[in-house]
Motif scaffolding. Structure first.
Motif, PDB file in Angstrom:
ATOM      1  N   ARG A  85     -11.394  50.251 -37.777  1.00  0.00           N
ATOM      2  CA  ARG A  85     -10.828  49.310 -36.793  1.00  0.00           C
ATOM      3  C   ARG A  85     -10.197  48.097 -37.488  1.00  0.00           C
ATOM      4  NH1 ARG A  85     -12.682  48.911 -31.591  1.00  0.00           N
ATOM      5  NH2 ARG A  85     -11.153  47.245 -31.540  1.00  0.00           N
ATOM      6  N   ILE A  86     -10.877  47.557 -38.511  1.00  0.00           N
ATOM      7  CA  ILE A  86     -10.335  46.396 -39.237  1.00  0.00           C
ATOM      8  C   ILE A  86      -9.044  46.790 -39.951  1.00  0.00           C
ATOM      9  CG2 ILE A  86     -10.743  44.939 -41.270  1.00  0.00           C
ATOM     10  CD1 ILE A  86     -13.601  44.506 -40.216  1.00  0.00           C
ATOM     11  N   LYS A  87      -9.031  47.971 -40.561  1.00  0.00           N
ATOM     12  CA  LYS A  87      -7.808  48.416 -41.225  1.00  0.00           C
ATOM     13  C   LYS A  87      -6.680  48.622 -40.209  1.00  0.00           C
ATOM     14  CE  LYS A  87      -9.174  50.446 -45.563  1.00  0.00           C
ATOM     15  NZ  LYS A  87      -8.962  51.595 -46.450  1.00  0.00           N
ATOM     16  N   GLY A  88      -7.006  49.115 -39.024  1.00  0.00           N
ATOM     17  CA  GLY A  88      -6.000  49.278 -37.980  1.00  0.00           C
ATOM     18  C   GLY A  88      -5.379  47.947 -37.588  1.00  0.00           C
ATOM     19  N   ALA A  89      -6.213  46.917 -37.455  1.00  0.00           N
ATOM     20  CA  ALA A  89      -5.699  45.578 -37.129  1.00  0.00           C
ATOM     21  C   ALA A  89      -4.814  45.064 -38.261  1.00  0.00           C
ATOM     22  CB  ALA A  89      -6.866  44.622 -36.871  1.00  0.00           C
ATOM     23  N   CYS A  90      -5.228  45.284 -39.495  1.00  0.00           N
ATOM     24  CA  CYS A  90      -4.421  44.831 -40.638  1.00  0.00           C
ATOM     25  C   CYS A  90      -3.096  45.591 -40.712  1.00  0.00           C
ATOM     26  CB  CYS A  90      -5.214  44.995 -41.936  1.00  0.00           C
ATOM     27  SG  CYS A  90      -6.521  43.764 -42.104  1.00  0.00           S
ATOM     28  N   ARG A  91      -3.126  46.865 -40.356  1.00  0.00           N
ATOM     29  CA  ARG A  91      -1.885  47.652 -40.370  1.00  0.00           C
ATOM     30  C   ARG A  91      -0.877  47.060 -39.369  1.00  0.00           C
ATOM     31  NH1 ARG A  91      -4.243  52.053 -40.085  1.00  0.00           N
ATOM     32  NH2 ARG A  91      -4.342  52.368 -42.314  1.00  0.00           N
ATOM     33  N   VAL A  92      -1.356  46.649 -38.206  1.00  0.00           N
ATOM     34  CA  VAL A  92      -0.489  46.020 -37.205  1.00  0.00           C
ATOM     35  C   VAL A  92       0.115  44.736 -37.775  1.00  0.00           C
ATOM     36  CG1 VAL A  92      -0.461  44.848 -34.965  1.00  0.00           C
ATOM     37  CG2 VAL A  92      -1.664  47.035 -35.213  1.00  0.00           C
ATOM     38  N   LEU A  93      -0.713  43.923 -38.443  1.00  0.00           N
ATOM     39  CA  LEU A  93      -0.211  42.661 -39.010  1.00  0.00           C
ATOM     40  C   LEU A  93       0.812  42.907 -40.113  1.00  0.00           C
ATOM     41  CD1 LEU A  93      -3.586  40.706 -39.103  1.00  0.00           C
ATOM     42  CD2 LEU A  93      -1.636  40.291 -37.580  1.00  0.00           C
ATOM     43  N   VAL A  94       0.580  43.888 -40.950  1.00  0.00           N
ATOM     44  CA  VAL A  94       1.531  44.221 -42.022  1.00  0.00           C
ATOM     45  C   VAL A  94       2.849  44.692 -41.416  1.00  0.00           C
ATOM     46  CG1 VAL A  94       2.003  45.860 -43.900  1.00  0.00           C
ATOM     47  CG2 VAL A  94      -0.206  44.686 -43.784  1.00  0.00           C
ATOM     48  N   ASN A  95       2.771  45.536 -40.400  1.00  0.00           N
ATOM     49  CA  ASN A  95       3.998  46.023 -39.750  1.00  0.00           C
ATOM     50  C   ASN A  95       4.753  44.886 -39.069  1.00  0.00           C
ATOM     51  OD1 ASN A  95       3.646  48.647 -40.617  1.00  0.00           O
ATOM     52  ND2 ASN A  95       2.545  49.264 -38.769  1.00  0.00           N
ATOM     53  N   ARG A  96       4.014  43.966 -38.430  1.00  0.00           N
ATOM     54  CA  ARG A  96       4.675  42.807 -37.813  1.00  0.00           C
ATOM     55  C   ARG A  96       5.414  41.989 -38.863  1.00  0.00           C
ATOM     56  NH1 ARG A  96       0.200  39.921 -33.973  1.00  0.00           N
ATOM     57  NH2 ARG A  96       0.091  41.530 -32.381  1.00  0.00           N
ATOM     58  N   ALA A  97       4.770  41.750 -40.012  1.00  0.00           N
ATOM     59  CA  ALA A  97       5.391  40.955 -41.079  1.00  0.00           C
ATOM     60  C   ALA A  97       6.644  41.647 -41.600  1.00  0.00           C
ATOM     61  CB  ALA A  97       4.387  40.714 -42.207  1.00  0.00           C
ATOM     62  N   ARG A  98       6.581  42.964 -41.751  1.00  0.00           N
ATOM     63  CA  ARG A  98       7.753  43.714 -42.220  1.00  0.00           C
ATOM     64  C   ARG A  98       8.899  43.612 -41.212  1.00  0.00           C
ATOM     65  NH1 ARG A  98       4.390  48.920 -44.206  1.00  0.00           N
ATOM     66  NH2 ARG A  98       3.728  48.063 -46.206  1.00  0.00           N
ATOM     67  N   ASN A  99       8.568  43.716 -39.915  1.00  0.00           N
ATOM     68  CA  ASN A  99       9.597  43.612 -38.878  1.00  0.00           C
ATOM     69  C   ASN A  99      10.211  42.220 -38.844  1.00  0.00           C
ATOM     70  OD1 ASN A  99       9.323  46.259 -38.095  1.00  0.00           O
ATOM     71  ND2 ASN A  99       7.836  45.800 -36.486  1.00  0.00           N
ATOM     72  N   GLU A 100       9.388  41.171 -39.067  1.00  0.00           N
ATOM     73  CA  GLU A 100       9.917  39.809 -39.091  1.00  0.00           C
ATOM     74  C   GLU A 100      10.867  39.614 -40.262  1.00  0.00           C
ATOM     75  OE1 GLU A 100       5.963  37.814 -37.090  1.00  0.00           O
ATOM     76  OE2 GLU A 100       6.577  37.159 -39.072  1.00  0.00           O
ATOM     77  N   ILE A 101      10.539  40.207 -41.411  1.00  0.00           N
ATOM     78  CA  ILE A 101      11.399  40.096 -42.593  1.00  0.00           C
ATOM     79  C   ILE A 101      12.712  40.830 -42.352  1.00  0.00           C
ATOM     80  CG2 ILE A 101      11.680  40.822 -45.005  1.00  0.00           C
ATOM     81  CD1 ILE A 101       8.630  40.289 -45.313  1.00  0.00           C
ATOM     82  N   SER A 102      12.663  42.013 -41.739  1.00  0.00           N
ATOM     83  CA  SER A 102      13.885  42.799 -41.557  1.00  0.00           C
ATOM     84  C   SER A 102      14.800  42.208 -40.494  1.00  0.00           C
ATOM     85  CB  SER A 102      13.537  44.245 -41.205  1.00  0.00           C
ATOM     86  OG  SER A 102      12.914  44.319 -39.942  1.00  0.00           O
ATOM     87  N   THR A 103      14.256  41.401 -39.568  1.00  0.00           N
ATOM     88  CA  THR A 103      15.113  40.810 -38.533  1.00  0.00           C
ATOM     89  C   THR A 103      15.647  39.436 -38.924  1.00  0.00           C
ATOM     90  OG1 THR A 103      13.188  39.893 -37.392  1.00  0.00           O
ATOM     91  CG2 THR A 103      13.995  42.045 -36.636  1.00  0.00           C
ATOM     92  N   ASP A 104      15.141  38.871 -40.030  1.00  0.00           N
ATOM     93  CA  ASP A 104      15.629  37.546 -40.480  1.00  0.00           C
ATOM     94  C   ASP A 104      16.990  37.645 -41.140  1.00  0.00           C
ATOM     95  OD1 ASP A 104      13.408  36.276 -39.512  1.00  0.00           O
ATOM     96  OD2 ASP A 104      12.385  36.187 -41.453  1.00  0.00           O
TER      97      ASP A 104
END
Length: 153
Positions: free
Chosen positions: A134-153
């Motif tokens: 479950r903790i890794k799943g939450a971290c995966r969401v955060l990593v994906n969010r960060a990647r999406n923020e970088i790609s949209t900047d």
């Protein structure tokens, strides 16, 4: 990847204990699980609350990222959650505190048998890995969010 220092300390505490002492220490960690629940007024970067089929009750995983993108975990467990799940929640909240989400995703689950012992891993295999998953799943969401923020900047 080597384990974070705080988790390594816990592993070293448990690793060479006889099975009976491991269980006593796991019960002590389980008793301390409420210390790792969200506190009133705390704000989180990610909240993941749900009841999964493999768990006996609802479990909430809360992650707050600080200004250095270091993760701080809280876990809220329902009243029917098993003792071993409570123990692993307390161990992981303490042992992974201050890691980046990427570091958490790289952690191998090979440390779990060293903490709970081979017998409990065989008997309770889903329970011992549930909170880490479950903790890794939450971290995966955060990593994906960060990647999406970088790609949209």
């Amino acid at each position: 990847m080597s384990h974070p220092a705080a988790l390594r300390e816990i592993i070293e505490l448990f690793e060479f204990l006889p099975e009976g002492e491991k269980r006593e220490n796991l019960i002590a960690y389980a008793d301390n699980a409420p210390l790792h629940e969200p506190r009133p007024g705390e704000e989180f970067t990610l909240v993941d609350e749900r009841k999964d089929e493999e768990c006996t009750d609802k479990v909430g995983v809360y992650v707050r990222l600080d200004e250095d993108r270091r993760a701080h975990f809280r876990v809220k467990l329902g009243p029917h959650v098993q003792t071993l799940t409570k123990a692993m929640a307390a161990i992981l909240c303490r042992g992974l505190d201050g890691c980046t989400p990427e570091e958490v995703l790289e952690i191998e689950q090979d440390f779990v048998p060293k903490i709970v012992g081979g017998q409990l891993v065989r008997v309770r295999s889903q329970t011992v890995y549930y909170i880490l998953t479950r903790i890794k799943g939450a971290c995966r969401v955060l990593v994906n969010r960060a990647r999406n923020e970088i790609s949209t900047d």
